[in-house]
Design an enzyme around this catalytic site. Sequence first.
Site, PDB file in Angstrom:
ATOM      1  N   ARG A  88       0.852  -1.186   0.000  1.00  0.00           N
ATOM      2  CA  ARG A  88       0.000   0.000   0.000  1.00  0.00           C
ATOM      3  C   ARG A  88       0.890   1.239   0.000  1.00  0.00           C
ATOM      4  NH1 ARG A  88      -4.309   2.163   4.565  1.00  0.00           N
ATOM      5  NH2 ARG A  88      -5.042   3.927   3.322  1.00  0.00           N
ATOM      6  N   HIS A  89       0.473   2.255  -0.703  1.00  0.00           N
ATOM      7  CA  HIS A  89       1.204   3.518  -0.760  1.00  0.00           C
ATOM      8  C   HIS A  89       1.368   4.124   0.639  1.00  0.00           C
ATOM      9  CE1 HIS A  89      -2.435   5.829   0.055  1.00  0.00           C
ATOM     10  NE2 HIS A  89      -3.053   4.993  -0.769  1.00  0.00           N
ATOM     11  N   GLY A  90       2.296   5.066   0.779  1.00  0.00           N
ATOM     12  CA  GLY A  90       2.475   5.797   2.020  1.00  0.00           C
ATOM     13  C   GLY A  90       1.333   6.776   2.267  1.00  0.00           C
ATOM     14  N   THR A 137      -1.071  10.011   2.896  1.00  0.00           N
ATOM     15  CA  THR A 137      -1.379  11.309   2.292  1.00  0.00           C
ATOM     16  C   THR A 137      -2.084  12.155   3.352  1.00  0.00           C
ATOM     17  OG1 THR A 137      -3.612  10.750   1.557  1.00  0.00           O
ATOM     18  CG2 THR A 137      -1.812  10.146   0.067  1.00  0.00           C
ATOM     19  N   ASN A 159      -5.412  10.628   3.974  1.00  0.00           N
ATOM     20  CA  ASN A 159      -5.381   9.484   4.899  1.00  0.00           C
ATOM     21  C   ASN A 159      -5.389   9.997   6.332  1.00  0.00           C
ATOM     22  OD1 ASN A 159      -3.019   7.798   2.822  1.00  0.00           O
ATOM     23  ND2 ASN A 159      -5.148   7.200   3.066  1.00  0.00           N
ATOM     24  N   GLU A 172      -7.077   2.715  -7.106  1.00  0.00           N
ATOM     25  CA  GLU A 172      -7.988   2.475  -5.983  1.00  0.00           C
ATOM     26  C   GLU A 172      -9.443   2.423  -6.433  1.00  0.00           C
ATOM     27  OE1 GLU A 172      -8.796   1.106  -3.362  1.00  0.00           O
ATOM     28  OE2 GLU A 172      -7.901   2.302  -1.743  1.00  0.00           O
ATOM     29  N   TYR A 205     -14.840   6.035  -5.466  1.00  0.00           N
ATOM     30  CA  TYR A 205     -15.881   6.355  -4.484  1.00  0.00           C
ATOM     31  C   TYR A 205     -16.843   7.430  -4.983  1.00  0.00           C
ATOM     32  CZ  TYR A 205     -13.467   3.469  -1.086  1.00  0.00           C
ATOM     33  OH  TYR A 205     -12.895   2.403  -0.436  1.00  0.00           O
ATOM     34  N   LYS A 263     -16.154   9.340   5.946  1.00  0.00           N
ATOM     35  CA  LYS A 263     -17.287   8.407   5.867  1.00  0.00           C
ATOM     36  C   LYS A 263     -18.523   8.987   6.542  1.00  0.00           C
ATOM     37  CE  LYS A 263     -14.839   4.106   5.249  1.00  0.00           C
ATOM     38  NZ  LYS A 263     -14.550   2.761   5.734  1.00  0.00           N
TER      39      LYS A 263
END
Length: 181
Positions: free
Chosen positions: A7-9, A11, A14, A82, A85, A93
Amino acid sequence: MQIALVRHGQTDWNKTLRMQGTSDIPLNETGRGQALEAAVLLSDEHWDAIVSSTLSRAAVTADIIAERLGMPVLERDVALIERAYGEVEGLTKAQATERFGTEWPGEESYEALQERAVAAVDAVAARHGVEHLVIVTHGTFIRAFADAVTGLETRTPRNAESIRFEGEPGAWVPSEGMVLV
């Protein structure tokens, strides 16, 4: 064949728990550090090739890993991006649920993501035909792949975490790092 799905680092989205999906959000400084930590861990093993998603957070993570491993990133594949959404990208969310309920306009279904993830990993593995392949992609993508090939419910990996599988296209089994929910 062995694959490491990384998985990417991190952001900024995130960090603030915003839904990224297909939005092209860059790594932050923490994410760059996480990518380097992932690279250090991967450098203890032999890897033949690195590929990544086309989204910058995965591409830059792959570049950092590739530099540490002394090899180029061979491919940036849009099929590794990804889950989409839709209209909730950029929202938390809670905000998405408040605004749209549980049906989010433009969201890729989890089942469609599972099919896409398996097809994408299989295609990349078949195209490159190496014994040890690093694929830098996204958290929900990795979870969808793991759920599809195992038939179990797994958790989304943490930023810069890797999940390992062995086998071949169409026949993958987890070998390291997968965590059941």
